[in-house]
Write an enzyme that holds these catalytic residues in place. Sequence first.
Site, mmCIF file in Angstrom:
data_model
loop_
_atom_site.group_PDB
_atom_site.id
_atom_site.type_symbol
_atom_site.label_atom_id
_atom_site.label_comp_id
_atom_site.label_asym_id
_atom_site.label_seq_id
_atom_site.Cartn_x
_atom_site.Cartn_y
_atom_site.Cartn_z
ATOM 1 C CE LYS A 121 -3.919 2.162 2.360
ATOM 2 N NZ LYS A 121 -4.907 2.055 3.463
ATOM 3 C CG ASP A 226 -13.746 5.586 5.991
ATOM 4 O OD1 ASP A 226 -14.954 5.728 5.702
ATOM 5 O OD2 ASP A 226 -12.830 5.610 5.157
#
Length: 491
Positions: A121, A226
């Site tokens: 990532k 989130d």
Amino acid sequence: MKLDVNALRYLSKDDFRVLTAVEMGMRNHEIVPAELVDRIAGLKHGGTYKVLRNLLKNKLVHHDATKYDGYRLTYLGYDFLAIKTLVNRGVFASVGRQIGVGKESDIFEVATEDGTVLAMKLHRLGRTSFRAVKSKRDYLAHRRSFNWLYLSRLAALKEFAFMKALGDHGFPVPTAVDCNRHCVIMSLVQGYPLVQVKELQNPDDVFDTILGLVVRLAEHGLIHCDFNEFNIMIDDDEKVTMIDFPQMVSVKHRNAQMFFDRDIECIYKFFRKRFHLSSEKCEEQDGSDIDDDENSRPSFLSIQKAAGSLDKELAASGFTRKEQVEMDKYIDQNAEEESSDDDSTSEQDNEDGDDVAVKIGSLKIAEQDSAEVPDCTLASKDSSEPETFAKENETSTSCSGENNSINPSPSSNGDAKEPTESQDNDDSDDDSSDDPDGEDDDALAKQLNKQRKRAIAAAHGRRRPISSRNAYKYKGKGTMNSKIERQACKW
């Protein structure tokens, strides 16, 4: 930015040395001067400028000559530095295809020497789709100036720390492998994002599992902030895995309850819309009048804190316990001060009412005194017609006569009273003295009222000074007007 690692195999040690020099110079410079890059790299015979041209051709650096000749790193150059470091550590040996794109990161497949596939990532803060980092994230803390590369590095370090701690406590998260700069290496989750799933065999069980994760995180002192269908992975066996952790906050955060309720609402809304979940939980969610005890929907206030608090270990964003205690004390003090202020204001209102009554009485007495004692100067100023010297003498004698009749002194005529006489005699004398001059007293009282109103208006700033702004101003002895006036005075 598209990651093209083909140029990575052709870069030499000098290229990476110059890239590292530019990165070190960006600690104190937004655009690093070329002389500073040359001095940090330390290449012989001016080799730095040749290397900079090669890096500029591959778009690893950006050249800026608006103020001076300087360079800065691009995200591709920062990617090459991170990948080179992780390859030297032996974390992986090859880079594969791109498997995910987010508003603040890109995800690629990488493989180790033995063929194990991992996920890489790369955080890319500063994109057009997500530039409100200062208001949405707390990476800056107390800093005022920032760089997108540095913010991406902070986000990667924070996500790696959260992922490592949650994995150690048994949460279903990817296994954290390594981290360098803005790059995080983790295990590859064999599954799909929940947003791509159209059908589930047991939607009720998955729904309960996801809600249990939110509650369990809150019991350990963390809130995801989130938690939606885009950050939940599910495999063929309907095993749930949660991802994306840089924005997590502590339960002591001032907006913790709002974040918790928002995560719960996202899960309820998605399952009711996608899977048409008709359980009692979603039905009770529509009836907002039901108490929390009867409603099975998780509540932030009913969560019991577990023994291990991850928010303290990871220094999650939010208030610490000490700050919370200080805030509670501050709120209590404000409440006490407000109650005391209310009491004091009520007392002051009573006192102010008495003071106003006293002032009104004193004003009335002053007006009566001023009406009895006329001011000759005011009368002469307010009068529009000029008065002669004889009339002024008459007014002065009349004023002195009235004063003598109102306030007699021992040196006056035989009709004067002694100051030790009673008040009744004084009142009778006043009445007898006011009878002949009643009209003059009324006029003087009106003039005094006008003067008092003007003084009050001037005190409040509502009236300009008496002197007109169009009044003539002497500009010196040499002007023509001053000469004419002097001649007129001589004539």
